[in-house]
Design a protein around this motif. Structure first.
Motif, PDB file in Angstrom:
ATOM      1  N   PRO A   1      -2.469   3.927   5.613  1.00 45.39           N
ATOM      2  CA  PRO A   1      -1.723   2.674   5.610  1.00 45.39           C
ATOM      3  C   PRO A   1      -0.217   2.905   5.617  1.00 45.39           C
ATOM      4  O   PRO A   1       0.267   3.975   5.281  1.00 45.39           O
ATOM      5  N   ASP A   2       0.491   1.837   6.000  1.00 44.60           N
ATOM      6  CA  ASP A   2       1.944   1.840   5.973  1.00 44.60           C
ATOM      7  C   ASP A   2       2.350   0.430   5.578  1.00 44.60           C
ATOM      8  O   ASP A   2       1.876  -0.546   6.184  1.00 44.60           O
ATOM      9  N   GLY A   3       3.193   0.311   4.583  1.00 48.68           N
ATOM     10  CA  GLY A   3       3.528  -1.000   4.041  1.00 48.68           C
ATOM     11  C   GLY A   3       4.347  -1.876   4.970  1.00 48.68           C
ATOM     12  O   GLY A   3       4.485  -3.075   4.729  1.00 48.68           O
ATOM     13  N   PHE A   4       4.889  -1.282   6.035  1.00 50.35           N
ATOM     14  CA  PHE A   4       5.789  -2.033   6.918  1.00 50.35           C
ATOM     15  C   PHE A   4       5.105  -2.520   8.195  1.00 50.35           C
ATOM     16  O   PHE A   4       5.645  -3.368   8.896  1.00 50.35           O
TER      17      PHE A   4
ATOM     18  N   PRO B   1       0.803  -1.219   0.000  1.00 50.73           N
ATOM     19  CA  PRO B   1       0.000   0.000   0.000  1.00 50.73           C
ATOM     20  C   PRO B   1       0.839   1.273   0.000  1.00 50.73           C
ATOM     21  O   PRO B   1       2.018   1.244   0.357  1.00 50.73           O
TER      22      PRO B   1
ATOM     23  N   PHE C   1       8.650  -5.414   1.881  1.00 52.89           N
ATOM     24  CA  PHE C   1       8.001  -4.242   1.287  1.00 52.89           C
ATOM     25  C   PHE C   1       9.069  -3.203   0.998  1.00 52.89           C
ATOM     26  O   PHE C   1      10.071  -3.122   1.705  1.00 52.89           O
ATOM     27  N   ILE C   2       8.832  -2.413  -0.047  1.00 54.68           N
ATOM     28  CA  ILE C   2       9.691  -1.247  -0.276  1.00 54.68           C
ATOM     29  C   ILE C   2       8.792  -0.089  -0.669  1.00 54.68           C
ATOM     30  O   ILE C   2       7.825  -0.277  -1.418  1.00 54.68           O
ATOM     31  N   ASP C   3       9.079   1.079  -0.133  1.00 57.20           N
ATOM     32  CA  ASP C   3       8.200   2.182  -0.500  1.00 57.20           C
ATOM     33  C   ASP C   3       8.738   2.885  -1.737  1.00 57.20           C
ATOM     34  O   ASP C   3       9.923   2.813  -2.072  1.00 57.20           O
TER      35      ASP C   3
ATOM     36  N   HIS D   1      16.389   9.638   2.527  1.00 58.10           N
ATOM     37  CA  HIS D   1      15.052   9.049   2.591  1.00 58.10           C
ATOM     38  C   HIS D   1      15.091   7.805   3.486  1.00 58.10           C
ATOM     39  O   HIS D   1      16.011   6.997   3.406  1.00 58.10           O
ATOM     40  N   ALA D   2      14.069   7.659   4.319  1.00 60.54           N
ATOM     41  CA  ALA D   2      14.046   6.596   5.321  1.00 60.54           C
ATOM     42  C   ALA D   2      14.403   5.224   4.739  1.00 60.54           C
ATOM     43  O   ALA D   2      13.651   4.692   3.919  1.00 60.54           O
TER      44      ALA D   2
ATOM     45  N   CYS E   1       9.620   5.758  -2.833  1.00 64.97           N
ATOM     46  CA  CYS E   1      10.780   6.648  -2.910  1.00 64.97           C
ATOM     47  C   CYS E   1      12.076   5.977  -2.490  1.00 64.97           C
ATOM     48  O   CYS E   1      13.136   6.604  -2.527  1.00 64.97           O
ATOM     49  N   ASN E   2      12.011   4.717  -2.070  1.00 62.96           N
ATOM     50  CA  ASN E   2      13.264   4.013  -1.808  1.00 62.96           C
ATOM     51  C   ASN E   2      13.694   3.145  -2.981  1.00 62.96           C
ATOM     52  O   ASN E   2      14.750   2.512  -2.946  1.00 62.96           O
TER      53      ASN E   2
END
Lengths: 294, 294
Positions: B133-136, A133, A278-280, B185-186, A282-283
């Motif tokens: 939501p948060d993918g992690f 997500p 998971f990877i977001d 970036h995180a 912007c990473n």
């Protein structure tokens, strides 16, 4: 979907005798046609503070603003201007430090206002989704540029190294004569509030390591602190031997899909004790590599 | 939940005659008891390259590693060591550049290995969720530190300015004598793979603006490039007049909840043309402000 993976992979490995590839393994196994060269007309070379920063422009996402920037660059508009703002964990910004003084501002041959390109209708834009997500919309890529799709629109995303167009209060006040680069955690609240026109593909560290400005929102307080821009050139005006000899993985390719998956499963790289799974958006750093000269 | 807001807010505004507050408005309207001071025992002052960087430690999330770091700091272990690695959009790292040479390495009075604190059982940890939501996992905060909760565990999150403990291949090889700060970036793929012990609360720009290292993964290639650390002190060993006079908004407070909501709705600040309606965990910067001296 995620729950299937632990069942599926051991079975697949048993049957086929292969382990899922690390990100480097994916790159090594990719096919030549899964990479594309840079288009000289869509690259900018900025000579600043002794370094060269190279940008790729995204006409797919902001055609009119990119056209204005090409005009400004060909006119030599940026040559002799400076970086005037460096705000930590946010942006580096450049342009005419006298832009707000009609008597001193640099002349430019383009209109002062331009209809903003904060996003585009998604129809007709080749968007490759990646797994979510994502709280902002559907994450993905358009020809190498991080993008988000939602409610029938698609827009370029403020990831690290994104190139954006500064503007004043009014939405149409950004014509491309004031530019910035993201140098911190993705400020995605800026998405759809400014026009993004591309991203840095080489030399971002020359911008991100600059001394931070101590004035409000990171502006340098004295003219002496400003970092002079020698010139900005369009790639097509750079002699061929001086162009950045790289190629970029096509984000619509099967290898890119596998690469994103590998980056969510870093145990394949060794050292890691756990996969995030998971990877977001912007990473994900789009792979690029040296291109053999023809 | 999100769908309710557009219905709810106009109604609420109509009934009560107020508009939702901007983030600054939330801060201005907060009550004194929604802020907490720094605990001197949980702060570090690092004098490096002419600047002072101040950290807050998170014993709630990594009690044993924080204890080791306090011991190292009290011994003066870091004094005279250096920043040895600066990797763009990733980390700044410091410690003993000779750590891998038994003949030259600096002596330290703590065991070389330590059971990792990559995460903790969520039970008993005061976790304040923020909207996903948060993918992690489930995003939130533990006493001012960004954290993620999932599958009965909670862990500190690799946001910008997070302070982590370098380690070698083996999970127990990070004892706190090698530290790093996130400057990009995180990199949340590092979560649960290393122990996070706190975050920078002042002066991160002195780290993030350092020259990037040109060796592999950003190590400086020569000893001359290393940035000397004059000393690191525990806040309780800094004379009271030299301590950072700030207070931090309690992340378990109602005002913090409203602040997070305001940061997802930036049109309340002016300038913005659109609200994202969402903010991701690592873009929430916990408010801090000058504390009136008693």
């Amino acid at each position: 979907m995620r729950a299937l993976i632990p069942l599926f992979w051991p079975l697949a490995c048993l049957l086929a005798g292969f382990a899922p590839l690390s990100s480097q393994g994916v790159i090594d196994a990719s096919r030549a046609e899964e990479w594309r060269p840079l288009v000289p007309e869509n690259t900018l070379y900025m000579d600043v503070g002794g370094s060269t920063v190279v940008f790729e422009l995204a006409p797919e996402l902001a055609p009119n603003t990119v056209r204005n920037i090409r005009t400004l660059v060909r006119e030599g508009y940026f040559n002799g201007l400076s970086i005037n703002r460096v705000q930590d964990n946010y942006v580096v910004q450049w342009g005419d430090p006298d832009a707000e003084d009609p008597a001193r501002q640099r002349k430019q041959g383009i209109p002062p206002t331009l209809a903003p390109e904060f996003g585009r209708p998604a129809a007709g834009v080749a968007f490759t989704p990646i797994p979510g997500p994502d709280g902002f919309g559907e994450p993905g890529f358009v020809n190498g540029f991080a993008a988000t799709r939602r409610d029938g629109a698609v827009w370029a995303t403020h990831c690290y190294a994104a190139l954006g167009v500064g503007r004043a209060e009014s939405a149409d006040s950004g014509n491309g004569s004031e530019l910035y680069v993201v140098i911190g955690h993705a400020p995605r609240h800026l998405d759809r509030n400014v026009t993004i026109v591309g991203r840095v593909i080489s030399g971002v560290e020359a911008l991100s390591s600059l001394k931070r400005g101590t004035g409000p929102i990171g502006f340098y307080e004295t003219a002496a602190e400003r970092v002079p821009i020698t010139r900005i050139r369009l790639g097509s005006d750079v002699p061929e031997g001086g162009r950045l000899p790289i190629e970029i993985m096509r984000t619509e390719s099967a290898s890119f899909r596998d690469y994103v998956d590998a980056r969510a499963h870093r145990m394949r790289d060794g050292w890691f004790a756990r996969d995030s799974g998971f990877i977001d958006l912007c990473n994900v750093r789009v792979p690029q590599r040296a291109r053999a000269r023809p």
